[in-house]
Design a protein around this motif. Structure first.
Motif: not given
Length: 327
Positions: A23-39
């Motif tokens: 899930p996008g939220g879990e990945l962003a949380g693991r990396l400590g970044v925003s969803r925009r940065t994750l994308r």
């Protein structure tokens, strides 16, 4: 939050190579970044050739899928050790079907393994004892990896060698190629001291050392290392004949077991293939080698090989027939 973009991309890639959808939220949380940065990071991975598939939904998700090409892999410590140990075991005991590609992979992996992991691999290897078959000619994986690296880098190679009669010598060579026959590994190389091409059994090699001195590749006298090895082992004076054999097995399976001596089988169907070759190998040896593959086959040419196969069958049948008075 991870501000080091390369480090964050490697961490993201390591997570995505786990076979699951994130899930996008879990990945962003693991990396400590925003969803925009994750994308943005996902887009960077795609630009580097990693096929990341996104799914729609309340949270969205990402999964690394199979693509058209093999992108670089990121392995954790345990995965790297497991792969290195597996490749070492296969290459070191000349397991049938483990060809030059596995040695190249082992050479690449050990070249980049950190010292702590290289020590773990060596410790595991020393603590295990393989159950082997055949003549027991074992090869040190380190010897294979040094040779494979020298071949790939066109570096002159020094080593100690023990001949069949026990004579020991030091050799300086220009290594051309490693050849596997299924039971043994051989190095085909130009021997600078003898000023001629030579074949070395790898299990008789010790202390291999890549000198770092580069050389220009010479032209192989027989066209290929496999052909040079075959002719050297089975003689040059015999008459060659055309071989045609049809196997009731997939081409890749037969090719792995047969080795490179006789070429590559051509697929006929998903479960059958045909081998065509010109060879001067002894008929008795070839009859046994084909039978030893363990797959049904039919000899179409030459007629002499079919005769040798029948003779071999009669001998084997006679060896198992009950003697008089002992049913």
């Amino acid at each position: 939050m991870t501000t080091d973009t390369p480090a964050r991309l490697l961490h993201l890639l390591s997570l995505l190579q786990t076979p699951r959808e994130w899930p996008g939220g879990e990945l962003a949380g693991r990396l400590g970044v925003s969803r925009r940065t994750l994308r943005r990071d996902i887009d960077r991975l795609r630009e580097l050739g990693y096929p990341v598939r996104a799914t729609r939904g309340a949270d969205g998700g990402y999964r690394l899928v199979a693509g058209k090409a093999m992108p670089p892999l990121v392995l954790d410590d345990e995965e790297a050790v497991a792969i290195a140990v597996g490749l070492r075991a296969g290459a070191g005991h000349a397991v049938e079907g483990v060809e030059e590609a596995s040695v190249r992979a082992l050479a690449k992996l050990e070249q980049v393994l950190p010292a702590r992991l290289r020590h773990r691999v060596s410790t595991l290897q020393a603590a295990t004892v393989p159950l082997t078959s055949g003549d027991g000619a074992l090869v040190a994986p380190e010897t294979l990896t040094v040779m494979a690296s020298a071949v790939a880098g066109t570096e002159r190679l020094r080593f100690a060698y023990r001949a069949a009669d026990g004579t020991e010598s030091r050799r300086l060579t220009e290594p051309y190629q490693l050849v596997s026959t299924g039971r043994r590994w051989y190095l085909v190389a130009y021997d600078l001291g003898r000023e001629d091409w030579r074949i070395f059994r790898v299990d008789r090699v010790t202390e291999p050392f890549a000198t770092g001195a580069r050389f220009d590749s010479r032209e192989m006298p027989e066209g290929s290392a496999a052909e040079f090895l075959r002719r050297s082992m089975y003689g040059r004076g015999r008459e060659a004949y055309d071989l045609v054999v049809v196997f009731a097995a997939p081409a890749d399976v037969v090719g792995r077991k047969l080795g490179s001596f006789l070429g590559t089988p051509e697929p006929l169907t998903e479960t059958s293939c045909r081998l065509r070759a010109t060879t001067d190998a002894p008929l008795n040896w070839l009859a046994f080698r084909l039978a030893d593959l363990g797959h049904p086959f039919t000899v179409e040419e030459p007629r002499q090989l079919a005769t040798a196969m029948r003779t071999l069958a009669e001998r084997l049948t006679g060896a198992t027939a009950p003697s008089a008075g002992h049913p």
